[in-house]
Motif scaffolding. Structure first.
Motif, PDB file in Angstrom:
ATOM      1  N   THR A  73      -3.502  11.866  14.649  1.00  0.00           N
ATOM      2  CA  THR A  73      -4.208  11.239  13.520  1.00  0.00           C
ATOM      3  C   THR A  73      -5.703  11.072  13.749  1.00  0.00           C
ATOM      4  OG1 THR A  73      -3.634   9.050  14.416  1.00  0.00           O
ATOM      5  CG2 THR A  73      -2.161   9.974  12.770  1.00  0.00           C
ATOM      6  N   LEU A  74      -6.144  11.010  15.007  1.00  0.00           N
ATOM      7  CA  LEU A  74      -7.567  10.826  15.264  1.00  0.00           C
ATOM      8  C   LEU A  74      -8.350  12.077  14.877  1.00  0.00           C
ATOM      9  CD1 LEU A  74      -7.515   9.079  18.771  1.00  0.00           C
ATOM     10  CD2 LEU A  74      -8.179   8.044  16.591  1.00  0.00           C
ATOM     11  N   PRO A  75      -9.608  11.934  14.492  1.00  0.00           N
ATOM     12  CA  PRO A  75     -10.452  13.115  14.269  1.00  0.00           C
ATOM     13  C   PRO A  75     -10.671  13.871  15.576  1.00  0.00           C
ATOM     14  CG  PRO A  75     -11.747  11.098  14.180  1.00  0.00           C
ATOM     15  CD  PRO A  75     -10.311  10.665  14.217  1.00  0.00           C
ATOM     16  N   ARG A  76     -11.233  15.064  15.459  1.00  0.00           N
ATOM     17  CA  ARG A  76     -11.359  15.925  16.632  1.00  0.00           C
ATOM     18  C   ARG A  76     -12.100  15.238  17.769  1.00  0.00           C
ATOM     19  NH1 ARG A  76     -13.637  21.845  15.713  1.00  0.00           N
ATOM     20  NH2 ARG A  76     -11.665  21.883  14.538  1.00  0.00           N
ATOM     21  N   ARG A  77     -13.183  14.554  17.461  1.00  0.00           N
ATOM     22  CA  ARG A  77     -13.952  13.884  18.511  1.00  0.00           C
ATOM     23  C   ARG A  77     -13.110  12.794  19.194  1.00  0.00           C
ATOM     24  NH1 ARG A  77     -19.259  13.402  19.933  1.00  0.00           N
ATOM     25  NH2 ARG A  77     -19.885  11.427  20.904  1.00  0.00           N
TER      26      ARG A  77
ATOM     27  N   THR B 180     -10.591  14.400  21.478  1.00  0.00           N
ATOM     28  CA  THR B 180     -11.238  14.892  22.694  1.00  0.00           C
ATOM     29  C   THR B 180     -11.478  13.765  23.683  1.00  0.00           C
ATOM     30  OG1 THR B 180     -12.332  16.649  21.426  1.00  0.00           O
ATOM     31  CG2 THR B 180     -13.242  16.118  23.591  1.00  0.00           C
ATOM     32  N   VAL B 181     -11.980  12.645  23.174  1.00  0.00           N
ATOM     33  CA  VAL B 181     -12.230  11.491  24.050  1.00  0.00           C
ATOM     34  C   VAL B 181     -10.930  11.008  24.679  1.00  0.00           C
ATOM     35  CG1 VAL B 181     -13.003   9.094  24.113  1.00  0.00           C
ATOM     36  CG2 VAL B 181     -14.309  10.789  22.819  1.00  0.00           C
ATOM     37  N   LEU B 182      -9.870  10.903  23.870  1.00  0.00           N
ATOM     38  CA  LEU B 182      -8.582  10.427  24.384  1.00  0.00           C
ATOM     39  C   LEU B 182      -8.034  11.368  25.455  1.00  0.00           C
ATOM     40  CD1 LEU B 182      -6.231   8.463  24.298  1.00  0.00           C
ATOM     41  CD2 LEU B 182      -5.297   9.738  22.356  1.00  0.00           C
ATOM     42  N   LEU B 183      -8.125  12.673  25.233  1.00  0.00           N
ATOM     43  CA  LEU B 183      -7.639  13.633  26.222  1.00  0.00           C
ATOM     44  C   LEU B 183      -8.447  13.570  27.513  1.00  0.00           C
ATOM     45  CD1 LEU B 183      -6.890  16.713  23.930  1.00  0.00           C
ATOM     46  CD2 LEU B 183      -5.225  15.298  25.144  1.00  0.00           C
TER      47      LEU B 183
ATOM     48  N   ALA C 143      -0.955  -2.682  12.284  1.00  0.00           N
ATOM     49  CA  ALA C 143      -1.602  -2.060  11.131  1.00  0.00           C
ATOM     50  C   ALA C 143      -2.112  -0.659  11.468  1.00  0.00           C
ATOM     51  CB  ALA C 143      -2.744  -2.946  10.640  1.00  0.00           C
ATOM     52  N   LEU C 144      -2.730  -0.502  12.619  1.00  0.00           N
ATOM     53  CA  LEU C 144      -3.232   0.812  13.020  1.00  0.00           C
ATOM     54  C   LEU C 144      -2.095   1.811  13.180  1.00  0.00           C
ATOM     55  CD1 LEU C 144      -6.000  -0.152  15.618  1.00  0.00           C
ATOM     56  CD2 LEU C 144      -6.324   0.816  13.332  1.00  0.00           C
ATOM     57  N   TYR C 145      -0.994   1.366  13.765  1.00  0.00           N
ATOM     58  CA  TYR C 145       0.147   2.270  13.956  1.00  0.00           C
ATOM     59  C   TYR C 145       0.709   2.704  12.605  1.00  0.00           C
ATOM     60  CZ  TYR C 145       4.423   4.192  15.977  1.00  0.00           C
ATOM     61  OH  TYR C 145       5.432   5.027  16.348  1.00  0.00           O
ATOM     62  N   LEU C 146       0.918   1.755  11.711  1.00  0.00           N
ATOM     63  CA  LEU C 146       1.465   2.090  10.398  1.00  0.00           C
ATOM     64  C   LEU C 146       0.496   2.961   9.602  1.00  0.00           C
ATOM     65  CD1 LEU C 146       3.055  -1.347   9.430  1.00  0.00           C
ATOM     66  CD2 LEU C 146       4.223   0.715  10.217  1.00  0.00           C
ATOM     67  N   TRP C 147      -0.807   2.720   9.750  1.00  0.00           N
ATOM     68  CA  TRP C 147      -1.802   3.585   9.099  1.00  0.00           C
ATOM     69  C   TRP C 147      -1.687   5.011   9.631  1.00  0.00           C
ATOM     70  CZ3 TRP C 147      -5.923   6.119  11.541  1.00  0.00           C
ATOM     71  CH2 TRP C 147      -6.810   6.775  10.684  1.00  0.00           C
ATOM     72  N   GLY C 148      -1.494   5.153  10.953  1.00  0.00           N
ATOM     73  CA  GLY C 148      -1.346   6.483  11.517  1.00  0.00           C
ATOM     74  C   GLY C 148      -0.100   7.184  11.009  1.00  0.00           C
ATOM     75  N   VAL C 149       1.022   6.447  10.927  1.00  0.00           N
ATOM     76  CA  VAL C 149       2.260   7.039  10.402  1.00  0.00           C
ATOM     77  C   VAL C 149       2.060   7.480   8.960  1.00  0.00           C
ATOM     78  CG1 VAL C 149       4.659   6.552   9.801  1.00  0.00           C
ATOM     79  CG2 VAL C 149       3.724   5.715  11.965  1.00  0.00           C
ATOM     80  N   LEU C 150       1.418   6.638   8.150  1.00  0.00           N
ATOM     81  CA  LEU C 150       1.177   6.985   6.750  1.00  0.00           C
ATOM     82  C   LEU C 150       0.302   8.226   6.631  1.00  0.00           C
ATOM     83  CD1 LEU C 150       1.567   6.153   3.786  1.00  0.00           C
ATOM     84  CD2 LEU C 150      -0.496   4.745   3.995  1.00  0.00           C
TER      85      LEU C 150
END
Length: 303
Positions: free
Chosen positions: A97-101, A104-107, A20-27
């Motif tokens: 797809t993630l917000p800026r924060r 940043t955390v992921l990077l 669901a999260l992946y498909l939400w990101g694609v959408l």
């Protein structure tokens, strides 16, 4: 076995959430007007389906009854399903797809010392190989048969180890390391002897693994305990060789495609620098009738 299924919420719920999260990101990417390859979405869903089949089909029903079944199961979870998950490029999708924060955390996580250490292809290969030996040649096999938590955690570890190896090897997502194709090819070729060392001793041994557990089942159908174990060893050996051959072909194609892209990039750079004007003809295509301008291009001072 073809009609036996088991749906453990501890497995199916996380898989549904991940899908669901992946498909939400694609959408979200597509609604923004950006492109996202449908092939990546298909690969991701196939990877999720591979995990579901490996844990909920007959492989999940009989993985604590026959030794040969978890041999197939672990190959599916570690060597097949993670390929689709990696080709789905989940890290790239998250960064878009993630917000800026969140980005940043992921990077920051991707560039931590721990991630840089385990994500190097050599380290990922070591984890990939040691996982299988540690499971079959240590008490982990017996614990996974008697403890449901250890059982599920080992499934998660097999998927994670396979994902880490292919993530570092295929480099579809941005990774902390960029290594030569020659090293990657060497690691892929190294998969074959690893599975030979893993499977052949199990095929040849006369000692039962987790003998107390399997004997207590008192199974009166199927192969004998020792024949079943030998079959499992053959599966571990053969499956590893087949996967290694498939990856060798895939990497050969990727290597060729990379060279083609490099050549096209070089041509574009030369076009930007020199335009599409006449180039110097090679000496072996010239003859005595050629004039200097035809052979060498525009000359200075009439020479």
């Amino acid at each position: 076995m073809l009609t036996s299924w088991t749906f453990d919420p501890a497995v199916t719920v996380p898989l549904l959430i991940a899908s669901a999260l992946y498909l939400w990101g694609v959408l979200r990417v597509r609604r923004r007007g950006d492109a996202w390859s449908w092939r990546r979405t298909v690969f991701w869903l196939l990877g999720v389906l591979g995990v579901l089949v490996g844990t909920s089909s007959a492989l999940g029903v009989y993985d604590r009854v026959l030794f040969s079944v978890p041999a197939i199961q672990h190959m599916v979870l570690q060597m097949i399903a993670p390929v689709g998950l990696v080709l789905g490029a989940p890290t790239s999708l998250a960064l878009r797809t993630l917000p800026r924060r969140g980005r940043t955390v992921l990077l920051v996580v991707l560039h931590t010392r721990w991630v840089r250490s385990v994500s190097h292809p050599v380290a990922a290969f070591a984890i990939f190989a040691v996982t299988q030996f540690a499971f079959y040649y240590t008490p982990l096999l017996g614990l996974s048969l008697t403890n449901a938590w250890v059982h599920d955690l080992m499934h998660l570890h097999f998927v994670a180890a396979g994902f880490l190896f292919y993530w570092a090897l295929l480099a579809v997502d941005p990774t902390p390391h960029r290594v030569r194709f020659s090293l990657k090819m060497l690691l892929v070729v190294g998969m074959a002897p690893i599975h030979i060392l893993l499977g052949i001793p199990i095929m040849m041994t006369s000692t039962l693994f987790a003998a107390e557990f399997y004997t207590a089942l008192d199974r009166d159908w199927g192969p004998s305990l020792l024949d079943d174990q030998h079959l499992g060893g053959a599966i571990l050996w053969g499956f590893g060789d087949i996967a290694a051959i498939a990856l060798i072909f895939a990497f050969t194609h990727q290597w060729y495609a990379s060279d083609e892209r490099t050549a096209r990039r070089t041509d574009r750079q030369l076009d930007r620098l020199y335009g599409d004007g006449p180039t110097i003809r090679p000496w072996w295509l010239t003859d005595s009738t050629d004039t200097p301008p035809d052979v060498l291009g525009p000359q200075r001072d009439g020479t």
